[in-house]
Structures are given as C-alpha cells and as structure tokens.
Design a protein around this motif. Structure first.
Motif, PDB file in Angstrom:
ATOM      1  N   CYS A   9       0.854  -1.383  -0.109  1.00  0.00           N
ATOM      2  CA  CYS A   9       0.044   0.293  -0.070  1.00  0.00           C
ATOM      3  C   CYS A   9       0.929   1.318   0.137  1.00  0.00           C
ATOM      4  O   CYS A   9       0.166   2.230  -0.478  1.00  0.00           O
ATOM      5  N   LEU A  10       2.223   1.183   0.720  1.00  0.00           N
ATOM      6  CA  LEU A  10       2.948   2.227   0.411  1.00  0.00           C
ATOM      7  C   LEU A  10       3.503   2.657  -0.876  1.00  0.00           C
ATOM      8  O   LEU A  10       3.330   3.707  -1.472  1.00  0.00           O
ATOM      9  N   SER A  11       3.589   1.528  -1.659  1.00  0.00           N
ATOM     10  CA  SER A  11       3.899   1.678  -3.054  1.00  0.00           C
ATOM     11  C   SER A  11       3.062   2.451  -3.905  1.00  0.00           C
ATOM     12  O   SER A  11       3.202   3.092  -4.675  1.00  0.00           O
ATOM     13  N   LEU A  62       7.638   5.835 -11.905  1.00  0.00           N
ATOM     14  CA  LEU A  62       8.282   4.574 -12.509  1.00  0.00           C
ATOM     15  C   LEU A  62       8.728   3.496 -11.305  1.00  0.00           C
ATOM     16  O   LEU A  62       8.481   2.303 -11.178  1.00  0.00           O
ATOM     17  N   LEU A  63       9.229   4.194 -10.314  1.00  0.00           N
ATOM     18  CA  LEU A  63       9.557   3.459  -9.051  1.00  0.00           C
ATOM     19  C   LEU A  63       8.618   2.767  -8.478  1.00  0.00           C
ATOM     20  O   LEU A  63       8.686   1.620  -8.320  1.00  0.00           O
ATOM     21  N   ALA A  64       7.472   3.593  -8.339  1.00  0.00           N
ATOM     22  CA  ALA A  64       6.049   2.820  -7.536  1.00  0.00           C
ATOM     23  C   ALA A  64       5.659   1.856  -8.577  1.00  0.00           C
ATOM     24  O   ALA A  64       5.454   0.599  -8.074  1.00  0.00           O
ATOM     25  N   ILE A  68       5.509  -2.157  -7.126  1.00  0.00           N
ATOM     26  CA  ILE A  68       4.393  -3.019  -7.207  1.00  0.00           C
ATOM     27  C   ILE A  68       4.515  -4.245  -7.837  1.00  0.00           C
ATOM     28  O   ILE A  68       3.879  -5.359  -7.378  1.00  0.00           O
ATOM     29  N   ALA A  69       5.207  -4.079  -8.990  1.00  0.00           N
ATOM     30  CA  ALA A  69       5.418  -5.405  -9.840  1.00  0.00           C
ATOM     31  C   ALA A  69       6.367  -6.316  -9.134  1.00  0.00           C
ATOM     32  O   ALA A  69       5.956  -7.658  -9.085  1.00  0.00           O
ATOM     33  N   LEU A  70       7.285  -5.694  -8.029  1.00  0.00           N
ATOM     34  CA  LEU A  70       8.139  -6.688  -7.322  1.00  0.00           C
ATOM     35  C   LEU A  70       7.366  -7.482  -6.267  1.00  0.00           C
ATOM     36  O   LEU A  70       7.610  -8.569  -5.963  1.00  0.00           O
ATOM     37  N   GLU A  71       6.410  -6.921  -5.916  1.00  0.00           N
ATOM     38  CA  GLU A  71       5.586  -7.386  -4.852  1.00  0.00           C
ATOM     39  C   GLU A  71       4.362  -8.433  -5.220  1.00  0.00           C
ATOM     40  O   GLU A  71       3.989  -9.048  -4.488  1.00  0.00           O
TER      41      GLU A  71
END
Length: 197
Positions: A9-11, A62-64, A68-71
């Motif tokens: 949720c932070l991302s 982009l970082l977000a 999200i994709a990493l999670e």
C-alpha cells in the motif's frame, strides 16, 4: 507487523502523489492560467529544472510501478529457492526505495529554495527576483507582494503551488523511508531468510 503488511500500500500511495506533483508543477508554467509568460521565459529558474515533473513525478511514478510489480507473487523467479527469490526482490525494493528517497529529497530541497527565493516578476525596477534578499521574509510581508506588478497575483500563485509541491515531496520522502524500513525489517528480522539453505 503492520509495517510489513503495508509494504504494497505504501508503493500504491506513491502513484497519486507523483501524478499530483506533475500536475502542480505544470501549473507553475502558467501564472494565472496564462501561457504568455512561459512563452517569453519570464518564469522563475526553478520552474525550468522540472523537479516536479521529472524527479518527484515521472521517476517516482516509475519506481512505484516497479515496486508494485516486485510485490506481485507472479514475479519472475530469479533462483531455485523461494526464500532466495524473495530476498533478492526485497533487496531490489530497498535500492529502489532509496532512489525514491534521493529523488523526492532533491525535489523537496529545490522547492524550499524556490519558495525562499520568491517569484520572478516585473516591478518598478524591471524583471527580477525582488524578494531574493529577504531570506523568505516576504512570505509574511503581505504589503510587499504588491511590488510584483506582472504577472498579477504571481506571489500567491507561487506560494500556494510551491507549498503543495513541498507537501507532496515530503510525503513521498516519508513513504520511501517507510518502504526501506519495511523491507529491511522483512529481510533482516526473519520473514525472508537471507541465507540460502
């Protein structure tokens, strides 16, 4: 435990903050909704640095998305062990969140300096930063704002928009710090095994 479960949720919170940062920074190019000053380059120098658009905008966005994709559980497995895979993903998340700290921190500093410097406006002595020597004292000296004759209401315009950008960058900075803390806790305190068995 709450910090760990709220990692995703932070991302997700970074996405609307980045989009708002882009929108508010674009508004700085159009004092009072007019494009004539941007066309003649009669805008403050910090506007041309594109911090709100690039650093706290596009790069944070982009970082977000990558975070999200990493999670996602369907993320590509980088090694045989599930624990190893999660550890690598967590390490990449930490690096990306630290980049987010750097991007939002840089933007925050530039916006604060821009607010202290004051707007670029036309006065009786011509186009200049007429409040640059006040060290931000003009912010509470309302009668002095009338010295800026063109663009109209440019002092209020800049103060409001830069204050919003400072708040957005500050929130991004806090979220990225929390993301780093969550991932470090997850990696170092046993949710993911750091060592492959």
């Amino acid at each position: 435990m709450a910090l760990e479960t709220c990692g995703s949720c932070l991302s997700c919170l970074l996405i609307p903050l980045a989009l708002w940062s882009i929108v508010v920074n674009v508004l700085l190019y159009f004092p009072n909704g007019k494009a004539s000053h941007a066309a003649s380059y009669q805008l403050p120098n910090y506007v041309w640095h594109f911090e709100g658009i690039c650093f706290s905008g596009v790069l944070i966005l982009l970082l977000a998305v990558i975070l999200i994709a990493l999670e996602c559980s369907v993320f590509y497995r980088c090694c045989q062990s599930e624990s190893c895979n999660k550890t690598y993903r967590s390490f990449i998340s930490i690096v990306l969140a630290l980049l987010g700290v750097a991007f939002s921190g840089y933007s925050l500093i530039v916006f604060i300096l821009g607010l202290i410097q004051g707007p670029f406006c036309n006065s009786s002595s011509g186009w200049d930063y007429i409040f640059k020597d006040t060290a931000g004292g003009y912010l509470t000296d309302y009668p002095a704002w009338s010295r800026c004759t063109e663009p109209p209401n440019v002092v209020e315009w800049n103060i409001i928009l830069l204050s919003v950008l400072i708040a957005l960058s500050g929130l991004q900075l806090i979220i990225c710090f929390l993301k780093v803390a969550a991932e470090l806790k997850r990696t170092l305190c046993g949710t993911y095994s750091v060592f492959v068995q």
